[in-house]
Write an enzyme that holds these catalytic residues in place. Structure first.
Site, short mmCIF file in Angstrom:
data_model
loop_
_atom_site.label_atom_id
_atom_site.label_comp_id
_atom_site.label_asym_id
_atom_site.label_seq_id
_atom_site.Cartn_x
_atom_site.Cartn_y
_atom_site.Cartn_z
CB SER A 72 42.28 8.40 34.47
OG SER A 72 43.20 7.41 34.08
CG ASP A 73 40.70 3.67 39.13
OD1 ASP A 73 40.74 4.49 40.08
OD2 ASP A 73 40.88 2.46 39.28
#
Length: 196
Positions: A72-73
């Site tokens: 995730s970012d």
């Protein structure tokens, strides 16, 4: 956890992401991905978030070759300006001064990568945060107490960052925290993970 799918890995050292994934009640391992987060020239914020989420998941595949890996970012954007993790107090103060009275859009990407099959699935979940007008004193007091130097846009909304906000809106409040669970649950179900 159903035996019909590979074990899960969270490719992140974020305590908040770990806590969020823990809410699902599934066992998982944690891996610290080594990924250069520098944006590419002229890379759109949405493309950056998606690319980094995928890169983090794929980087963990070397260590976890038979797993479902979650990357995730999050990228914060004010107007056309991307606000990354400030890294220090001076940059955090600059980011918050720029964002004062503005809408900060958090583009949060999640990727589920099967290191067994090579299958990649991604989702992008935006979340809007309108900051109130912030004085220099407001900013300094917040930075003294919160020290959000590793947070996109210098806003730790799960802590004192909420005191800087006027309004929040989006489809999934967990996206603002860095791991959009509604989208992730959809991706996990597609891989045969049993969720309520």
């Amino acid at each position: 956890m159903s035996a019909s799918h590979p074990p899960l890995v969270l490719a992140s050292t974020s305590p908040t992401r770990r806590e969020l994934l823990g809410r699902l009640g599934l066992p998982f391992d944690v891996h610290a991905p080594q990924v250069d987060e520098t944006p590419l020239p002229d890379e759109a914020p949405t493309a950056l978030a998606l690319r980094l989420a995928r890169a983090k998941a794929e980087a963990a595949a070397v260590t976890f070759p038979a797993h479902l890996i979650i990357g995730s970012d999050q990228v914060a954007v004010v107007g056309a300006r991307v606000l990354g993790k400030p890294g220090d107090r001076a940059r955090a103060a600059e980011q918050l001064a720029l964002s004062s009275g503005q809408v900060m859009v958090f583009q949060t990407a999640v990727c589920l990568f099967s290191s067994v099959t090579g299958q990649v699935a991604t989702r992008l979940v935006p979340f809007d945060v309108e900051l109130r007008r912030l004085s220099r004193v407001d900013i300094e007091r917040y930075l003294d107490r919160e020290q959000p130097f590793g947070c996109a846009g210098s806003l730790r909304s799960e802590g004192l960052g909420v005191t800087l906000c006027q309004r929040m809106s989006g489809d999934d409040p967990t996206a603002l925290l860095g791991l959009p669970l509604i989208a992730l649950c959809e991706l996990l179900r597609d891989q045969g993970v049993a969720l309520p």
